[in-house]
Scaffold this active site. Sequence first.
Site, PDB file in Angstrom:
ATOM      1  N   ARG A  24       0.828  -1.214   0.000  1.00  0.00           N
ATOM      2  CA  ARG A  24       0.000   0.000   0.000  1.00  0.00           C
ATOM      3  C   ARG A  24       0.858   1.258   0.000  1.00  0.00           C
ATOM      4  O   ARG A  24       0.455   2.285   0.556  1.00  0.00           O
ATOM      5  CB  ARG A  24      -0.952   0.041   1.199  1.00  0.00           C
ATOM      6  CG  ARG A  24      -2.075  -0.972   1.160  1.00  0.00           C
ATOM      7  CD  ARG A  24      -3.176  -0.563   2.144  1.00  0.00           C
ATOM      8  NE  ARG A  24      -4.053  -1.680   2.431  1.00  0.00           N
ATOM      9  CZ  ARG A  24      -4.378  -2.094   3.651  1.00  0.00           C
ATOM     10  NH1 ARG A  24      -3.890  -1.475   4.712  1.00  0.00           N
ATOM     11  NH2 ARG A  24      -5.186  -3.103   3.825  1.00  0.00           N
ATOM     12  N   ARG A  28      -3.130   6.307   1.191  1.00  0.00           N
ATOM     13  CA  ARG A  28      -3.740   7.377   1.986  1.00  0.00           C
ATOM     14  C   ARG A  28      -2.791   8.100   2.936  1.00  0.00           C
ATOM     15  O   ARG A  28      -3.171   9.130   3.493  1.00  0.00           O
ATOM     16  CB  ARG A  28      -4.923   6.808   2.773  1.00  0.00           C
ATOM     17  CG  ARG A  28      -6.101   6.404   1.892  1.00  0.00           C
ATOM     18  CD  ARG A  28      -7.212   5.809   2.721  1.00  0.00           C
ATOM     19  NE  ARG A  28      -6.830   4.511   3.284  1.00  0.00           N
ATOM     20  CZ  ARG A  28      -7.524   3.873   4.219  1.00  0.00           C
ATOM     21  NH1 ARG A  28      -8.623   4.415   4.717  1.00  0.00           N
ATOM     22  NH2 ARG A  28      -7.126   2.705   4.664  1.00  0.00           N
ATOM     23  N   ARG A  37      -7.587  12.218  -4.691  1.00  0.00           N
ATOM     24  CA  ARG A  37      -8.781  11.563  -4.159  1.00  0.00           C
ATOM     25  C   ARG A  37      -9.927  12.557  -3.997  1.00  0.00           C
ATOM     26  O   ARG A  37     -11.107  12.182  -4.143  1.00  0.00           O
ATOM     27  CB  ARG A  37      -8.445  10.922  -2.804  1.00  0.00           C
ATOM     28  CG  ARG A  37      -9.622  10.214  -2.136  1.00  0.00           C
ATOM     29  CD  ARG A  37     -10.020   8.963  -2.915  1.00  0.00           C
ATOM     30  NE  ARG A  37     -11.061   8.240  -2.216  1.00  0.00           N
ATOM     31  CZ  ARG A  37     -12.361   8.503  -2.324  1.00  0.00           C
ATOM     32  NH1 ARG A  37     -12.764   9.491  -3.111  1.00  0.00           N
ATOM     33  NH2 ARG A  37     -13.242   7.789  -1.659  1.00  0.00           N
ATOM     34  N   ASP A  75      -7.024  -2.250  -7.054  1.00  0.00           N
ATOM     35  CA  ASP A  75      -7.653  -2.853  -5.880  1.00  0.00           C
ATOM     36  C   ASP A  75      -7.960  -4.311  -6.177  1.00  0.00           C
ATOM     37  O   ASP A  75      -8.236  -4.675  -7.333  1.00  0.00           O
ATOM     38  CB  ASP A  75      -8.946  -2.112  -5.524  1.00  0.00           C
ATOM     39  CG  ASP A  75      -9.447  -2.496  -4.137  1.00  0.00           C
ATOM     40  OD1 ASP A  75      -8.923  -1.952  -3.141  1.00  0.00           O
ATOM     41  OD2 ASP A  75     -10.329  -3.372  -4.046  1.00  0.00           O
ATOM     42  N   TYR A 153     -15.250 -11.551   0.636  1.00  0.00           N
ATOM     43  CA  TYR A 153     -15.844 -10.234   0.400  1.00  0.00           C
ATOM     44  C   TYR A 153     -17.157 -10.349  -0.370  1.00  0.00           C
ATOM     45  O   TYR A 153     -18.138  -9.658  -0.069  1.00  0.00           O
ATOM     46  CB  TYR A 153     -14.877  -9.363  -0.401  1.00  0.00           C
ATOM     47  CG  TYR A 153     -13.842  -8.651   0.434  1.00  0.00           C
ATOM     48  CD1 TYR A 153     -14.206  -7.684   1.372  1.00  0.00           C
ATOM     49  CD2 TYR A 153     -12.480  -8.914   0.260  1.00  0.00           C
ATOM     50  CE1 TYR A 153     -13.256  -7.016   2.123  1.00  0.00           C
ATOM     51  CE2 TYR A 153     -11.524  -8.247   1.013  1.00  0.00           C
ATOM     52  CZ  TYR A 153     -11.914  -7.302   1.945  1.00  0.00           C
ATOM     53  OH  TYR A 153     -10.970  -6.641   2.693  1.00  0.00           O
TER      54      TYR A 153
END
Length: 353
Positions: A24, A28, A37, A75, A153
């Site tokens: 990652r 963020r 974003r 993703d 998921y």
Amino acid sequence: MVNDLLLRAARGEPVERLPVWIMRQAGRYLPEYHKLRAESTFFQMCQCPETASELTMQPVDRFAGLLDAAIIFSDILVIPQALGMHVEMLEGKGPHFPTPLNTPDDLKTLQKNPNISSILGYVMDAISLARTRLENRVPLLGFSGAPWTLMAYMIEGGGSKSFAKAKTWLFRYQEASHELLKLLTKTISVYLVEQVKAGAQMLQIFDSWAGELSPRDFFEFAYPYLVEICNTVKKSLRECRIEPVPMIVYAKGAWYALDKLCDSGYDVVGLDWLQDPAEAVRIRGNRRVTFQGNLDPSILYGSHETIEQRVKEMIEAFGKKDYIINLGHGITPAVKVEDVRFFLEQCHKYGRN
């Protein structure tokens, strides 16, 4: 390649310094990520090759000379999307499936033979664009989620503490569970091959929810499909007259499976922070497998003295052969950029041979 340390380490070749990258790493914790974003939804960023390639480059540019790889910004849930499911990324909550799979009858709603090169062509375009932008400075990784993690998921509808719905399928609908896992395995394999054709130089499989399974269930519902993906991707690339790229398997929480993972065919086994490095090296023995990991991401919230000490201890325990430095899981959003830089600097300091 200007810097091919990662590829050499993955192949078990000598390196003058241990390579380092961060799961990652494009995300963020970076202010430049938040700037983009603010203009788009998460999946809009994934689906725009220009934006995805820019996000891929952000950590490589910010930490110039300190990161030994780029990983394409995307993703793992693009695979369920390719199978026809709707997925949203909710701010502060994570992924959400408005219409998850509830019963085996819902498998009929999935695309059985999706045209991956078309449906997920934006990922391949982003990879090609990122390779151009990288100018061979460092290798570019592609990736996918693993079948069990994606299945969890798709049935659960998002993250979960118990995965009660997904496990209900495993224990009540075993035939349907294997049907879904086989579909995911086939789709993931095609997807990974297409990523290599587009320019990915290494691949990682994320089985983020592997630790939710008991050893017995991991070896029935997860491990065989991980092995099949590895074998299928390498075979398919050879049939296309493409040299197979190194592949990483990361089964978070499946510490009990390390011995079998070392025999799975993957070039690199990623380890989370629950695995003791010295014990991992003992279990591996003389097998030609490179380890990757495994610093607790939360250590980056600590003092510089703590970060340095833990990096030093980790490298000493894994050794300076057949090893790639990384965190034991993805970097968390609140980590300070300057602390990431310090972490990378310590990896360079202690990782030299």
